[in-house]
Design a protein around this motif. Structure first.
Motif, PDB file in Angstrom:
ATOM      1  N   CYS A   1      47.432   1.807  44.483  1.00 33.41           N
ATOM      2  CA  CYS A   1      46.141   2.390  44.086  1.00 33.41           C
ATOM      3  C   CYS A   1      44.993   1.710  44.833  1.00 33.41           C
ATOM      4  O   CYS A   1      44.094   2.380  45.353  1.00 33.41           O
ATOM      5  N   LEU A   2      45.027   0.404  44.894  1.00 32.79           N
ATOM      6  CA  LEU A   2      43.994  -0.360  45.596  1.00 32.79           C
ATOM      7  C   LEU A   2      43.985  -0.026  47.078  1.00 32.79           C
ATOM      8  O   LEU A   2      42.929   0.246  47.672  1.00 32.79           O
ATOM      9  N   PHE A   3      45.156  -0.041  47.694  1.00 35.81           N
ATOM     10  CA  PHE A   3      45.306   0.212  49.126  1.00 35.81           C
ATOM     11  C   PHE A   3      44.870   1.632  49.485  1.00 35.81           C
ATOM     12  O   PHE A   3      44.088   1.854  50.421  1.00 35.81           O
ATOM     13  N   ALA A   4      45.368   2.619  48.737  1.00 31.74           N
ATOM     14  CA  ALA A   4      45.042   4.017  49.030  1.00 31.74           C
ATOM     15  C   ALA A   4      43.564   4.305  48.795  1.00 31.74           C
ATOM     16  O   ALA A   4      42.943   5.058  49.551  1.00 31.74           O
ATOM     17  N   ASN A   5      42.992   3.701  47.764  1.00 33.92           N
ATOM     18  CA  ASN A   5      41.584   3.919  47.477  1.00 33.92           C
ATOM     19  C   ASN A   5      40.706   3.385  48.606  1.00 33.92           C
ATOM     20  O   ASN A   5      39.749   4.043  49.035  1.00 33.92           O
ATOM     21  N   MET A   6      41.023   2.184  49.107  1.00 31.94           N
ATOM     22  CA  MET A   6      40.258   1.639  50.231  1.00 31.94           C
ATOM     23  C   MET A   6      40.421   2.509  51.468  1.00 31.94           C
ATOM     24  O   MET A   6      39.455   2.793  52.178  1.00 31.94           O
ATOM     25  N   SER A   7      41.641   2.926  51.740  1.00 28.28           N
ATOM     26  CA  SER A   7      41.921   3.729  52.925  1.00 28.28           C
ATOM     27  C   SER A   7      41.206   5.076  52.876  1.00 28.28           C
ATOM     28  O   SER A   7      40.598   5.510  53.862  1.00 28.28           O
ATOM     29  N   GLY A   8      41.302   5.745  51.727  1.00 29.93           N
ATOM     30  CA  GLY A   8      40.633   7.036  51.583  1.00 29.93           C
ATOM     31  C   GLY A   8      39.125   6.913  51.681  1.00 29.93           C
ATOM     32  O   GLY A   8      38.454   7.772  52.262  1.00 29.93           O
ATOM     33  N   ARG A   9      38.580   5.819  51.124  1.00 27.84           N
ATOM     34  CA  ARG A   9      37.131   5.618  51.180  1.00 27.84           C
ATOM     35  C   ARG A   9      36.667   5.361  52.611  1.00 27.84           C
ATOM     36  O   ARG A   9      35.629   5.863  53.043  1.00 27.84           O
ATOM     37  N   VAL A  10      37.444   4.598  53.378  1.00 20.69           N
ATOM     38  CA  VAL A  10      37.107   4.357  54.783  1.00 20.69           C
ATOM     39  C   VAL A  10      37.049   5.680  55.547  1.00 20.69           C
ATOM     40  O   VAL A  10      36.112   5.935  56.317  1.00 20.69           O
ATOM     41  N   ALA A  11      38.056   6.532  55.330  1.00 22.95           N
ATOM     42  CA  ALA A  11      38.096   7.809  56.037  1.00 22.95           C
ATOM     43  C   ALA A  11      36.951   8.722  55.618  1.00 22.95           C
ATOM     44  O   ALA A  11      36.300   9.354  56.460  1.00 22.95           O
ATOM     45  N   ALA A  12      36.674   8.782  54.305  1.00 25.97           N
ATOM     46  CA  ALA A  12      35.636   9.691  53.814  1.00 25.97           C
ATOM     47  C   ALA A  12      34.242   9.258  54.246  1.00 25.97           C
ATOM     48  O   ALA A  12      33.412  10.082  54.618  1.00 25.97           O
ATOM     49  N   VAL A  13      33.987   7.940  54.209  1.00 25.62           N
ATOM     50  CA  VAL A  13      32.638   7.442  54.535  1.00 25.62           C
ATOM     51  C   VAL A  13      32.400   7.428  56.033  1.00 25.62           C
ATOM     52  O   VAL A  13      31.354   7.849  56.524  1.00 25.62           O
ATOM     53  N   SER A  14      33.395   6.952  56.802  1.00 16.89           N
ATOM     54  CA  SER A  14      33.217   6.849  58.253  1.00 16.89           C
ATOM     55  C   SER A  14      33.474   8.172  58.967  1.00 16.89           C
ATOM     56  O   SER A  14      32.964   8.400  60.063  1.00 16.89           O
ATOM     57  N   GLY A  15      34.289   9.035  58.323  1.00 15.36           N
ATOM     58  CA  GLY A  15      34.643  10.300  58.956  1.00 15.36           C
ATOM     59  C   GLY A  15      35.577  10.125  60.133  1.00 15.36           C
ATOM     60  O   GLY A  15      35.725  11.028  60.953  1.00 15.36           O
ATOM     61  N   ARG A  16      36.237   8.965  60.202  1.00 15.83           N
ATOM     62  CA  ARG A  16      37.098   8.672  61.342  1.00 15.83           C
ATOM     63  C   ARG A  16      38.481   8.258  60.865  1.00 15.83           C
ATOM     64  O   ARG A  16      38.654   7.745  59.764  1.00 15.83           O
ATOM     65  N   ALA A  17      39.465   8.460  61.739  1.00 19.55           N
ATOM     66  CA  ALA A  17      40.853   8.205  61.393  1.00 19.55           C
ATOM     67  C   ALA A  17      41.165   6.712  61.385  1.00 19.55           C
ATOM     68  O   ALA A  17      40.530   5.912  62.076  1.00 19.55           O
ATOM     69  N   THR A  18      42.187   6.344  60.610  1.00 22.60           N
ATOM     70  CA  THR A  18      42.533   4.949  60.386  1.00 22.60           C
ATOM     71  C   THR A  18      42.831   4.195  61.678  1.00 22.60           C
ATOM     72  O   THR A  18      42.241   3.152  61.961  1.00 22.60           O
ATOM     73  N   PHE A  19      43.758   4.708  62.488  1.00 22.79           N
ATOM     74  CA  PHE A  19      44.167   3.962  63.676  1.00 22.79           C
ATOM     75  C   PHE A  19      43.127   3.991  64.779  1.00 22.79           C
ATOM     76  O   PHE A  19      43.095   3.087  65.629  1.00 22.79           O
ATOM     77  N   GLU A  20      42.286   4.983  64.782  1.00 15.43           N
ATOM     78  CA  GLU A  20      41.164   4.988  65.721  1.00 15.43           C
ATOM     79  C   GLU A  20      40.234   3.810  65.427  1.00 15.43           C
ATOM     80  O   GLU A  20      39.797   3.091  66.340  1.00 15.43           O
TER      81      GLU A  20
ATOM     82  N   TRP B   1      36.877  15.347  53.853  1.00 13.86           N
ATOM     83  CA  TRP B   1      36.224  14.579  52.799  1.00 13.86           C
ATOM     84  C   TRP B   1      34.932  13.930  53.295  1.00 13.86           C
ATOM     85  O   TRP B   1      34.831  13.510  54.447  1.00 13.86           O
ATOM     86  N   THR B   2      33.977  13.835  52.392  1.00 11.89           N
ATOM     87  CA  THR B   2      32.744  13.093  52.626  1.00 11.89           C
ATOM     88  C   THR B   2      32.501  12.195  51.413  1.00 11.89           C
ATOM     89  O   THR B   2      33.328  12.132  50.501  1.00 11.89           O
ATOM     90  N   ARG B   3      31.345  11.535  51.395  1.00 13.94           N
ATOM     91  CA  ARG B   3      31.029  10.658  50.262  1.00 13.94           C
ATOM     92  C   ARG B   3      31.098  11.393  48.924  1.00 13.94           C
ATOM     93  O   ARG B   3      31.482  10.811  47.909  1.00 13.94           O
ATOM     94  N   LYS B   4      30.723  12.656  48.914  1.00 11.17           N
ATOM     95  CA  LYS B   4      30.696  13.392  47.651  1.00 11.17           C
ATOM     96  C   LYS B   4      32.101  13.640  47.087  1.00 11.17           C
ATOM     97  O   LYS B   4      32.248  14.006  45.922  1.00 11.17           O
ATOM     98  N   ASP B   5      33.123  13.441  47.922  1.00  6.74           N
ATOM     99  CA  ASP B   5      34.501  13.638  47.466  1.00  6.74           C
ATOM    100  C   ASP B   5      35.158  12.349  46.966  1.00  6.74           C
ATOM    101  O   ASP B   5      36.315  12.365  46.547  1.00  6.74           O
ATOM    102  N   LEU B   6      34.420  11.239  47.007  1.00  8.73           N
ATOM    103  CA  LEU B   6      35.021   9.953  46.635  1.00  8.73           C
ATOM    104  C   LEU B   6      35.444   9.914  45.167  1.00  8.73           C
ATOM    105  O   LEU B   6      36.455   9.302  44.827  1.00  8.73           O
ATOM    106  N   GLY B   7      34.677  10.545  44.309  1.00  7.97           N
ATOM    107  CA  GLY B   7      35.035  10.568  42.892  1.00  7.97           C
ATOM    108  C   GLY B   7      36.352  11.276  42.661  1.00  7.97           C
ATOM    109  O   GLY B   7      37.218  10.779  41.916  1.00  7.97           O
ATOM    110  N   GLN B   8      36.524  12.438  43.284  1.00 11.17           N
ATOM    111  CA  GLN B   8      37.766  13.187  43.142  1.00 11.17           C
ATOM    112  C   GLN B   8      38.945  12.394  43.708  1.00 11.17           C
ATOM    113  O   GLN B   8      40.020  12.342  43.107  1.00 11.17           O
TER     114      GLN B   8
END
Length: 409
Positions: free
Chosen positions: A50-69, A212-219
């Motif tokens: 839960c912790l790992f996925a939440n951080m990962s999803g938030r990074v993608a949603a806020v930055s709009g960029r892929a993890t390995f990039e 996803w964007t910031r507005k999708d973080l709650g969902q």
């Protein structure tokens, strides 16, 4: 209403998609040998994912960029390549295990050996990835995977001594027939099964796929914090069913046919039918996710066009990587290796490689250049550092424990 439906559907798919062949086999093996004395590891693993996925999803949603990039850019090409190599290797092993799991599940019904079904399973995975939309992949497999709730029903129908199960879970001890090294080996395996890296790659890349964007973080947070724990409940039910039926008879799980025995004893043919649907959906869904993750990681690192939101011709190298990955996974299986053995090794090596995927996400989620004011809070960072310690200990202990115990034999 549309957002509410999307959130509910996301929760359901998270539940149905949490349990793959690694969770199924490892929890069954643990229940048949240690009872509920390793239930605490499932809890630790669920909180960690839960912790790992939440951080990962938030990074993608806020930055709009892929993890390995971002990993390549933030940590440099060499560190990024080490991360990529470890991630692809673990992903490949998991992909082979899931395809093998599909073949073994079909064998339970047809009686025909799995070698015939493995190429057909790999081909089916490729066709679905080629033709189906991302949301269809995610939702169909997840919802059908909910049939695995039959394990919860089976535990209730078996009428166990609930006090004895609770005692084993709350006051864990090492059975007299097992060594401390074997106990801790399976603790690491169970932890690796819960925190398999491909789940995070798929979750974060899916955030980009779905825009996803910031507005999708709650969902996203609801999906993670409700879906994964309920998926963890399925894992506990799998272990409990093995504890009730297999442990008293000293049946150590070595095949998928033994995994299904408690459900069949509880509910007969109807329960078996539900279980079969759930297993096929879970294994097939995980095969889709691991195949996509192989394409995501390499395409993102090298800066290629990627994603299901693009036509295959517009992301040709992304699709080529997935085809190559499927062929490599199939080649591993066609050597005659036991898919259950591949599964057991894959979850242990997941624990070994976990720091290489966890640390970069932790660093980036605290970098204001990427995250702005959405960096980790103090409470999240405190928990993240505790888990960093747990992950490092598990990674360092995994290989020595594997050698000492002969892979848990």
């Amino acid at each position: 209403m549309k957002k509410l439906f999307a959130a509910a559907l996301g929760v359901l798919t998270a539940i149905g998609g949490f349990v793959d062949i690694g969770d199924l086999v490892t929890n069954s093996v643990v229940g048949s040998r240690f009872g509920m004395s390793l239930a605490w590891v499932v809890v630790v693993g669920v909180v960690g994912i839960c912790l790992f996925a939440n951080m990962s999803g938030r990074v993608a949603a806020v930055s709009g960029r892929a993890t390995f990039e971002i990993i390549r850019e933030r940590l440099g090409p060499r560190a990024g390549l080490a991360n990529l190599g470890a991630s692809f290797f673990i992903n490949l092993m998991t992909m082979a295990a899931e395809i093998g799991g599909i073949a073994l599940a079909i064998q339970l019904v047809t009686g025909i050996g799995p070698l015939l079904w493995m190429p057909l399973a790999a081909f089916a995975v490729w066709i679905v990835i080629w033709r189906a939309k991302f949301s269809q992949l995610e939702n169909a497999a997840g919802l059908l995977g909910l049939s695995l709730i039959v394990f919860v029903v089976a535990v209730v129908m078996l009428g166990p001594d609930w006090g004895a199960l609770a005692h084993q879970a709350l006051q864990p001890s090492i059975p007299a027939s097992e060594s401390p090294a074997t106990y801790w080996y399976y603790a690491v395996a169970l932890f690796g099964a819960a925190m398999t890296p491909y789940e995070v790659f798929f979750f974060s890349s899916g955030a980009i796929e779905e825009g996803w964007t910031r507005k999708d973080l709650g969902q996203a947070r609801v999906n993670v914090l409700v879906g994964f724990p309920l998926g963890g409940l399925l894992s506990l039910a799998i272990a409990a069913s093995a504890t009730i039926v297999l442990l008293p008879q000293a049946i150590a799980v070595t095949s998928l046919s033994q995994v299904v025995l408690p459900v069949v004893e509880a509910g007969g043919t109807i329960a078996f039918a539900f279980l079969l649907v759930g297993m096929l959906a879970a294994f097939f869904g995980a095969a889709l996710e691991t195949t996509l993750s192989s394409g995501y990681t390499i395409a993102q690192y090298f800066g290629w066009s990627w994603g299901k939101f693009r036509r295959p011709a517009q992301a040709a190298r992304f699709h080529l990587v997935m085809i190559v990955g499927l062929l490599l996974a199939l080649a591993i299986l066609l050597t005659g290796v036991d898919p259950v053995a591949v599964t057991e090794y894959s979850v242990v090596f997941s624990a070994v490689a976990l720091p290489l995927t966890y640390v970069p996400i932790l660093i980036i989620s605290n970098d204001p250049d990427y995250m702005g004011d959405a960096v980790n809070g103090r409470a999240v960072n405190a928990m993240a550092l505790v888990y960093l310690g747990i992950i490092l200990v598990a990674a360092l202990a995994a290989i020595p424990l594997m050698i000492v115990t002969g892979a848990g034999a």
